[in-house]
Every structure is written in C-alpha cells, then in structure tokens.
Scaffold this motif. Structure first.
Motif, PDB file in Angstrom:
ATOM      1  N   MET A 108       0.901   2.006   9.545  1.00 56.88           N
ATOM      2  CA  MET A 108       1.214   1.370   8.257  1.00 56.88           C
ATOM      3  C   MET A 108      -0.041   1.286   7.404  1.00 56.88           C
ATOM      4  SD  MET A 108       3.980   0.240   6.872  1.00 56.88           S
ATOM      5  CE  MET A 108       4.512  -0.715   5.455  1.00 56.88           C
ATOM      6  N   ALA A 109       0.114   1.443   6.113  1.00 59.13           N
ATOM      7  CA  ALA A 109      -1.027   1.454   5.212  1.00 59.13           C
ATOM      8  C   ALA A 109      -1.759   0.111   5.206  1.00 59.13           C
ATOM      9  CB  ALA A 109      -0.562   1.789   3.800  1.00 59.13           C
ATOM     10  N   LYS A 110      -3.064   0.184   5.098  1.00 64.85           N
ATOM     11  CA  LYS A 110      -3.874  -1.003   4.881  1.00 64.85           C
ATOM     12  C   LYS A 110      -3.765  -1.399   3.419  1.00 64.85           C
ATOM     13  CE  LYS A 110      -8.603  -2.732   5.449  1.00 64.85           C
ATOM     14  NZ  LYS A 110      -9.977  -2.378   5.902  1.00 64.85           N
ATOM     15  N   ILE A 111      -3.665  -2.699   3.139  1.00 62.86           N
ATOM     16  CA  ILE A 111      -3.571  -3.201   1.775  1.00 62.86           C
ATOM     17  C   ILE A 111      -4.813  -4.039   1.482  1.00 62.86           C
ATOM     18  CG2 ILE A 111      -2.257  -4.592   0.130  1.00 62.86           C
ATOM     19  CD1 ILE A 111       0.261  -3.952   1.715  1.00 62.86           C
ATOM     20  N   HIS A 118       6.091  -2.832  -3.487  1.00 63.53           N
ATOM     21  CA  HIS A 118       7.007  -1.699  -3.707  1.00 63.53           C
ATOM     22  C   HIS A 118       6.478  -0.441  -3.028  1.00 63.53           C
ATOM     23  CE1 HIS A 118       8.526  -3.538  -7.790  1.00 63.53           C
ATOM     24  NE2 HIS A 118       9.042  -4.148  -6.734  1.00 63.53           N
ATOM     25  N   VAL A 119       5.178  -0.189  -3.164  1.00 62.00           N
ATOM     26  CA  VAL A 119       4.577   1.002  -2.555  1.00 62.00           C
ATOM     27  C   VAL A 119       4.687   0.933  -1.038  1.00 62.00           C
ATOM     28  CG1 VAL A 119       2.503   2.411  -2.320  1.00 62.00           C
ATOM     29  CG2 VAL A 119       2.961   1.227  -4.477  1.00 62.00           C
ATOM     30  N   ALA A 120       4.346  -0.229  -0.482  1.00 63.20           N
ATOM     31  CA  ALA A 120       4.372  -0.383   0.971  1.00 63.20           C
ATOM     32  C   ALA A 120       5.768  -0.151   1.532  1.00 63.20           C
ATOM     33  CB  ALA A 120       3.856  -1.764   1.352  1.00 63.20           C
ATOM     34  N   ALA A 121       6.790  -0.634   0.839  1.00 61.99           N
ATOM     35  CA  ALA A 121       8.160  -0.484   1.322  1.00 61.99           C
ATOM     36  C   ALA A 121       8.611   0.967   1.318  1.00 61.99           C
ATOM     37  CB  ALA A 121       9.101  -1.325   0.464  1.00 61.99           C
ATOM     38  N   GLY A 150       4.562   3.206   2.763  1.00 67.38           N
ATOM     39  CA  GLY A 150       3.600   2.524   3.633  1.00 67.38           C
ATOM     40  C   GLY A 150       3.314   3.228   4.945  1.00 67.38           C
ATOM     41  N   ASN A 151       4.280   3.985   5.449  1.00 69.58           N
ATOM     42  CA  ASN A 151       4.057   4.698   6.716  1.00 69.58           C
ATOM     43  C   ASN A 151       3.599   6.134   6.508  1.00 69.58           C
ATOM     44  OD1 ASN A 151       6.421   5.707   5.718  1.00 69.58           O
ATOM     45  ND2 ASN A 151       7.567   5.603   7.641  1.00 69.58           N
ATOM     46  N   ARG A 152       3.298   6.506   5.236  1.00 74.29           N
ATOM     47  CA  ARG A 152       2.878   7.880   4.942  1.00 74.29           C
ATOM     48  C   ARG A 152       1.463   7.968   4.378  1.00 74.29           C
ATOM     49  NH1 ARG A 152       7.867  10.009   1.352  1.00 74.29           N
ATOM     50  NH2 ARG A 152       9.196   8.244   1.902  1.00 74.29           N
ATOM     51  N   ILE A 153       0.881   6.843   4.020  1.00 72.44           N
ATOM     52  CA  ILE A 153      -0.464   6.840   3.444  1.00 72.44           C
ATOM     53  C   ILE A 153      -1.321   5.802   4.162  1.00 72.44           C
ATOM     54  CG2 ILE A 153       0.257   7.673   1.180  1.00 72.44           C
ATOM     55  CD1 ILE A 153       0.180   4.827   0.150  1.00 72.44           C
ATOM     56  N   GLY A 154      -2.641   5.898   3.966  1.00 74.65           N
ATOM     57  CA  GLY A 154      -3.549   5.026   4.698  1.00 74.65           C
ATOM     58  C   GLY A 154      -3.990   3.781   3.958  1.00 74.65           C
ATOM     59  N   LEU A 155      -3.924   3.791   2.618  1.00 79.01           N
ATOM     60  CA  LEU A 155      -4.506   2.683   1.858  1.00 79.01           C
ATOM     61  C   LEU A 155      -3.708   2.416   0.588  1.00 79.01           C
ATOM     62  CD1 LEU A 155      -6.891   0.673   1.534  1.00 79.01           C
ATOM     63  CD2 LEU A 155      -8.100   2.475   0.288  1.00 79.01           C
ATOM     64  N   ILE A 156      -3.428   1.122   0.371  1.00 79.95           N
ATOM     65  CA  ILE A 156      -2.810   0.652  -0.864  1.00 79.95           C
ATOM     66  C   ILE A 156      -3.738  -0.391  -1.472  1.00 79.95           C
ATOM     67  CG2 ILE A 156      -0.845  -0.531  -1.919  1.00 79.95           C
ATOM     68  CD1 ILE A 156       0.848   0.446   0.487  1.00 79.95           C
ATOM     69  N   LEU A 157      -4.129  -0.174  -2.705  1.00 77.20           N
ATOM     70  CA  LEU A 157      -4.994  -1.111  -3.414  1.00 77.20           C
ATOM     71  C   LEU A 157      -4.107  -2.022  -4.253  1.00 77.20           C
ATOM     72  CD1 LEU A 157      -7.578   1.596  -4.453  1.00 77.20           C
ATOM     73  CD2 LEU A 157      -7.804  -0.049  -2.586  1.00 77.20           C
ATOM     74  N   ASN A 212       5.720   6.700  -5.232  1.00 78.72           N
ATOM     75  CA  ASN A 212       7.053   6.505  -4.687  1.00 78.72           C
ATOM     76  C   ASN A 212       7.616   7.856  -4.272  1.00 78.72           C
ATOM     77  OD1 ASN A 212       7.174   6.765  -7.794  1.00 78.72           O
ATOM     78  ND2 ASN A 212       9.213   7.410  -7.140  1.00 78.72           N
ATOM     79  N   THR A 213       8.672   7.827  -3.490  1.00 79.11           N
ATOM     80  CA  THR A 213       9.376   9.058  -3.161  1.00 79.11           C
ATOM     81  C   THR A 213       9.893   9.696  -4.437  1.00 79.11           C
ATOM     82  OG1 THR A 213      10.039   8.165  -1.013  1.00 79.11           O
ATOM     83  CG2 THR A 213      11.302  10.030  -1.846  1.00 79.11           C
ATOM     84  N   SER A 214       9.728  10.993  -4.559  1.00 76.92           N
ATOM     85  CA  SER A 214      10.063  11.700  -5.804  1.00 76.92           C
ATOM     86  C   SER A 214      11.501  11.446  -6.222  1.00 76.92           C
ATOM     87  CB  SER A 214       9.847  13.208  -5.616  1.00 76.92           C
ATOM     88  OG  SER A 214      10.068  13.893  -6.821  1.00 76.92           O
ATOM     89  N   GLY A 215      11.658  11.156  -7.525  1.00 81.13           N
ATOM     90  CA  GLY A 215      12.977  10.942  -8.098  1.00 81.13           C
ATOM     91  C   GLY A 215      13.478   9.525  -8.013  1.00 81.13           C
ATOM     92  N   ARG A 216      12.793   8.674  -7.239  1.00 77.77           N
ATOM     93  CA  ARG A 216      13.258   7.301  -7.053  1.00 77.77           C
ATOM     94  C   ARG A 216      12.561   6.345  -8.018  1.00 77.77           C
ATOM     95  NH1 ARG A 216      18.138   7.826  -5.041  1.00 77.77           N
ATOM     96  NH2 ARG A 216      18.190   8.998  -3.104  1.00 77.77           N
TER      97      ARG A 216
END
Length: 324
Positions: A1-4, A156-159, A162-169, A144-148
């Motif tokens: 899961m991404a670090k925030i 919102h990003v984490a949901a 969150g399981n596809r990237i390493g960092l959310i600022l 976000n997932t394309s088109g959504r």
C-alpha cells in the motif's frame, strides 16, 4: 500500500522522498489546485510507461506536462505572443496551453502521444516546489484509473491506486476541484479544447476575443479530457433531472425542487447557495461518495452553463456518455 505523507507537516521530507522515486522513473501522486495528479518525469520513457500502466490509460491520449514557471516552459515549447499573454495572466493556475514543441526538447514522445505539440501548465503550491527541485517537467494526468472520477483528496487516490503506487503526497482537498482549462492558439484565434477550472470568460477578457468551441465530435485527440466517455462512476449518470427514480442518488445544485425526491437513496447538494466555484470544488467528491453507496444511478439537477458551469457540465456529459 502506498505511503502517505502530509506535505504541510513534512514539506522537505515529502520533496526528498518524492524526488527519490521520480529520479528512478517511478510515478508519485501529488496535490495540485485542480485535482491530484499521478506525476512522473516527462523526459523518462519508463516513467511515462508506468503512468499509462498504472492508470490503464490509452497511449494515444497525451499527458499535460507541468512546469515550475514560464521560464521553464520556454525551455521546452514555443510561445507565441498571445500564449505568452495568457501565461503571464494565469500562471500559476488552472490553465493549460497546447504549444509547439521545441526541436529536441527532451520531453519524451510517449508523453505527447507522438504529437509535435505539448500541453503545458504551471501549477500552484507544492507541485511547483517539487518541479523546481527536480528541474524537469512532470507529466501528471489525474491520479485515478483511466476514465473514472478524478481524485480531489489523498484518500480518493489511496482508494483507487493505493496498491499500485509507492507514494501519495497529501495536500488536503483540492481548491478548484476540476481539471485545468485547455486552450490552443490556432492562427488568429483561440480554440477551447477542454473547459476547466479557469472560466472561458476570464480567458476571453484577457485575450480580447471569444474562444472557438468545437462543433460536434472530433476524431482528433489533441489534449487530455477529449474522449467522449470520461470521469465515469460505476452508477449511470442522468442529467437535468426533474424527478427521482427510486434507488437513485439525487445531486442538487442550489434549491431546485425535484419531484419524488423522497424516493432518493441519498441527497447531496453541490452548492446550496448556487455558487459554481463551490459546486466545481465539490463535484468529484460528491460523485465518489454517492457512487460508493451502490445506488442505481446519479441524478443531477440542471447546472447553469456559464462560467465554471461549462466545465462542470462538460464533466457530467462525459460521465453520462455511453461506455465501451
């Protein structure tokens, strides 16, 4: 899961950790005044590939390249006098200019979908700080997932990713809430490619001319947000609703009355006072919250098409469009 990481409590740490990933070709999610972006080094083909893969985004859909300031933009693109006038008036801010690329600019063709032009924006706040520290442009479509539905908070990003990237600022909720307005100088005119967080009337006031709007559909994708179906929730979207179907979520603007609103599974209001800027800031968050309830549809009351209402209605029409 991404670090925030909260950018307000650890600004320098957020910059350092983001840079460590960016220089290795990994994208990070970052806040802007419009929506959260999935940012990668625009000169690195591996980074661009990872953005497309993470989002599931078609590679024919170009990415906006974000710069720290006008001087940086001039390193990569050619600004005609009218583009420069708009840049000086609205940067940093929610305006993207589609400009001719300079020869050997260094921006990778994957970021521009092979076009000889590039969409450039100078964002406010933290994103600009990060670009200055990297000293390279960041390609950053919405995180976000394309088109959504586009994200306007770190949650919102984490949901979604969150399981596809390493960092959310985490920079808190986005102040504008819809993507940037995209324009392109075409001869002596200005074409509006995508309405957004800067009202067309404000651009027209500075430019001294009316914007040219597209008439009907076009097969040419010149900028992000031009695909017919986009910004779509799981539930079906219905516009200009004057009545509610049982099981729908009703999404109001102002105090417009709707028949059968007691049948609604939930009721939201983008702006009880009828303020278009407030409605734009709330749009994607309300759509996400309503969609998460598992309703059969989202019924929107009519929203005026002037000012920021043009951008809101553009997003809603694309959300309501038939899906592949």
């Amino acid at each position: 899961m991404a670090k925030i990481i909260d950018i307000f409590t650890d600004h320098d740490g957020a910059i350092a950790q983001a840079l460590a990933l960016l220089v290795e070709g990994f994208p990070v999610a970052l806040p802007t005044e419009t929506v959260y972006g999935l940012a990668g080094d625009a000169t690195n083909p591996l980074a661009i590939t990872r953005i497309y893969e993470t989002k599931g985004r078609p590679s024919f859909n170009p990415l906006i390249c974000h710069m720290s300031d006008l001087a940086m933009a001039e390193r990569y693109a050619v600004l005609d006098p009218l583009s420069r006038k708009l840049a000086e008036a609205f940067w940093p801010g929610p305006l993207t200019l589609v400009l001719p690329l300079k020869p050997d600019s260094g921006i990778h063709p994957l970021a521009t979908a092979g076009l000889d032009s590039v969409g450039i924006r100078v964002p406010e706040g933290f994103a600009g700080d990060l670009i200055r520290a990297l000293d390279r442009p960041l390609a950053a479509p919405s995180a976000n997932t394309s088109g959504r539905i586009s994200p306007t908070s770190a949650q919102h990003v984490a949901a979604d990713l969150g399981n596809r990237i390493g960092l959310i600022l985490d920079g808190g909720p986005c102040g504008v809430g819809v993507e940037s307005t995209i324009v392109k100088i075409d001869g002596d005119g200005i074409r509006l490619l995508r309405p957004g967080g800067l009202a067309a009337e404000d651009i027209e006031r500075v430019a001294g001319m009316a914007l040219i709007r597209r008439q009907g559909a076009t097969a040419t994708i010149e900028a992000p947000g031009m695909m017919a179906s986009h910004y779509a929730p799981e539930a079906k979207v219905r516009l200009d609703a004057t009545e509610v179907v049982a099981g729908e979520a009703l999404i109001r603007f102002g105090e417009r009355q709707v028949a059968g609103d007691d049948k609604a599974a939930a009721v939201f209001n983008l702006s009880p006072s009828g303020d278009l800027a407030e409605a734009a800031a709330n749009l994607f968050d309300v759509m996400k919250r309503a969609d998460a309830m598992g309703v059969i549809g989202l019924a929107f009351t009519t929203i005026p098409d002037d000012g920021l209402g043009e951008a809101i209605n553009d997003r809603l029409r694309r959300a309501a469009a038939p899906r592949d």
